[in-house]
Write an enzyme that holds these catalytic residues in place. Sequence first.
Site, PDB file in Angstrom:
ATOM      1  N   CYS A 191      -9.139  11.682  43.010  1.00 28.65           N
ATOM      2  CA  CYS A 191      -9.767  12.552  43.652  1.00 28.65           C
ATOM      3  C   CYS A 191      -9.854  13.962  42.878  1.00 28.65           C
ATOM      4  O   CYS A 191      -8.996  14.076  41.854  1.00 28.65           O
ATOM      5  CB  CYS A 191      -9.094  12.802  44.930  1.00 28.65           C
ATOM      6  N   HIS A 208     -10.484   9.178  52.372  1.00 27.10           N
ATOM      7  CA  HIS A 208      -9.525  10.176  51.633  1.00 27.10           C
ATOM      8  C   HIS A 208     -10.057  11.465  51.578  1.00 27.10           C
ATOM      9  O   HIS A 208      -9.289  12.601  52.030  1.00 27.10           O
ATOM     10  CB  HIS A 208      -9.501   9.481  50.179  1.00 27.10           C
ATOM     11  N   GLU A 209     -11.419  11.781  51.441  1.00 26.18           N
ATOM     12  CA  GLU A 209     -11.818  13.138  51.376  1.00 26.18           C
ATOM     13  C   GLU A 209     -11.985  13.628  52.596  1.00 26.18           C
ATOM     14  O   GLU A 209     -11.654  14.984  53.172  1.00 26.18           O
ATOM     15  CB  GLU A 209     -13.350  13.022  50.586  1.00 26.18           C
ATOM     16  N   HIS A 235      -2.564  15.878  48.949  1.00 24.44           N
ATOM     17  CA  HIS A 235      -2.110  14.430  48.163  1.00 24.44           C
ATOM     18  C   HIS A 235      -0.619  14.208  48.382  1.00 24.44           C
ATOM     19  O   HIS A 235       0.056  14.830  48.587  1.00 24.44           O
ATOM     20  CB  HIS A 235      -2.530  14.587  46.786  1.00 24.44           C
ATOM     21  N   HIS A 251      -8.531  15.281  53.516  1.00 19.24           N
ATOM     22  CA  HIS A 251      -8.578  16.604  52.995  1.00 19.24           C
ATOM     23  C   HIS A 251      -9.063  17.658  54.094  1.00 19.24           C
ATOM     24  O   HIS A 251      -8.680  18.751  54.457  1.00 19.24           O
ATOM     25  CB  HIS A 251      -9.263  16.876  51.615  1.00 19.24           C
TER      26      HIS A 251
END
Length: 760
Positions: free
Chosen positions: A188, A355-356, A365, A359
């Site tokens: 990332c 994953h993004e 993380h 955020h």
Amino acid sequence: MQTTQRASSFAAAEDNIAMDKAVVYTRIPHLYLWLEILNILSSRPLTGYAQHTSLPEVVIPLRVTGNRPMWAMGWLTYSLHFGGQKHFIHIKAKKFLVSRLFSVFTYTKQGALHKDQPYVQNDCYYHGHMDGDPESMVAITTCYGGFQGILQINGTVYEIKPKNLSSTFEHLVHKMDSEETELLPMRCALTEEIARQMKLQQNENPTLMQSHYEGWWTHKSFLDLALVVERERIRYHNNNTSRVLVEVFTIINIINNIYETLDVELVLLGVEMWNERNHVQVRSIEELLDEFCMWKARSLNFRIPNDIAHIFVNHEFGIYLGLAYIGSVCVPSHNCGVDRLLGGNLFYFGRIIAHEMGHNLGMEHDSSSCTCGTKICLMAPADNGIPKFSNCSYSYYWATYATAKCMRKEKKSKGILRGKLCGDGVVDDGEQCDCGSAKSCADDPCCKPSCTLKDGAACAFGLCCLYCQIMPAGTVCRQEVNECDLPEWCNGHSHKCPNDVYLLDGSPCRDGGYCYEKRCNNRDEQCKQIFGKEARSADHSCYRELNTQGDRFGNCGVIRDAYLRCHDPDILCGRVQCENVAHIPFLRDHSTVHWTHLNGVTCWGTDYHFGMTIPDIGIVKDGTDCGPEHVCINKKCVSKSIWRSQCSPKTCNMKGVCNNLHHCHCNLGWDPPHCLKSGLGGSIDSGPPNYTENYTEKKHKKSIGLVILFWILFACFSVLFIVFLFFLRSYVELPMSEEPKVPTPENKEDTNEVMNTETE
């Protein structure tokens, strides 16, 4: 990355604004055109050009049936034999993966924005897991024939797809390329420095500082999602926008599967495709994120309302896979992200995007102290094959969810998530009927695919429609369901049953209760419904002790983040407290049963905490009495006079009752509106009853009963008569003593001798 927004440096930015104002709205002439186009895709694997490490295995999915409780909840089970062993998959349809108001935006060669609202089959995307392996993942679709999608077992990912030209439901199972499913050097783009800058930038934005919500217990949440696909990704699919849509739907199904552990449901509201040219330049990933967010705020947000928006790009960013703002969900200027999609491994893409989006939902993380059962989890800086959230990710998510108001909304499956489309199975204004899919219409005797009635059909749906014809006046179309309800009848002109009406609020019902909103309210009955037939409402001391606490076990409601204590006059209107409980009931998930010993009495109740989406069974229902001439309304004990109405038994001539519309519902033999004249009964709201027909029917049934009774009695008498004759015949045939013969001249002497002998 800059900490303040900067003006776009990309070409034609000014043209974009003008172009966005010239949206061309169109409707597809034939709604099944999209289905026909998408069905072509069955000849191509959903994972595009993904590589496989082994030859495919041929499998035939077999449906497993039986008496398992999970099937009653919509789960299906199939067995597949591959990898040297038999696997059982449990799958369930993912409803509302795609919004009913789903829109697709593309551009003409002249730069005009073109909007379509295609029919999208929304019940053929499935998610689930392998039997005995809760950490596994199944994400498949049946929209295009057979099973197509991803199976993840013990860290190994398989692709499944139908075998071409197979007549026996054969499928091919491939093991995905290990270099894409195992630990990679790709990572990332979010670094610690960028994360600090993002936090600083967001802290300066007052829209991010939303109301604090301490004590929130997180449950189901919903995210409205918008996606943009840039030019190169569309070229990857040979400019076939239908293939792009299939890829998008499949990826969203995978992401929804990953986020199911958080009880987060993603609903795709729309996709914009930059099929002619990109509207921002694709350079570094940090610049792309900034520029995409600014473009989204001034353009996309007005077309597709969203909680999160991402752009899919077919572009190399070195070792970086994606980038997104931290904790930006619900913030229109920052709730965006960039995802790199190269190749065709959709499971790999699903992990990147999940994953993004993590955020966006506040997840940073993972550090070395974070765990998900393994050392490397979904939010690790470098990509890996484990799509699981760590304990740290859960903690970050809860903190964000506490302030993210847009996530705490009711599911939008009703209302704005539904567009007006012929063929979606929902009758809209201007449609006579809507039989849904082509297959459903082929089986429908009343409705055409064009949403019009077939020749000879007067109706296609409704409680007063039978065999495509309107039912005669006086036919019961809605029976009363309880003592607080009233029946309705067809009027002979409409396929619809009259609106549901019921007894006026405040009408008396059993055990001294009152009717309210079509139910009879009584605390004893409520306790029985929760704890069983032996339970009853507890002593007032239980209500006074618990409902004045102001916690989740006893309260008179919630304001913002706080439970309200019940004031003494309102203690009977808070949470219901019960006694004489024989067993702990089986309740739905997240429900809690509590008990308290108080002065020799055991008080039983249930809790209801923030974030729960199931009905609250433990709150005292409105309309329940709380004292002489007083009832509970909105957790307050108020005078029954609030139910004062101009309608009463007197206004109904004491020959009827009042309904919730304050009109008389007359008894049999009296005519509405005021039950003054003889008639059939009912009200001006219920439709015309046909008691005459009912009486004739009852009389006919009674006549039939009498005939049957007559023949039964006749048969009984016949049997008795036969028995009597049998015994009579037997009696007649019994042997009898011989009588003396009458003497004749021939035997006269003999007779005298005998007689003499006898006399002697």
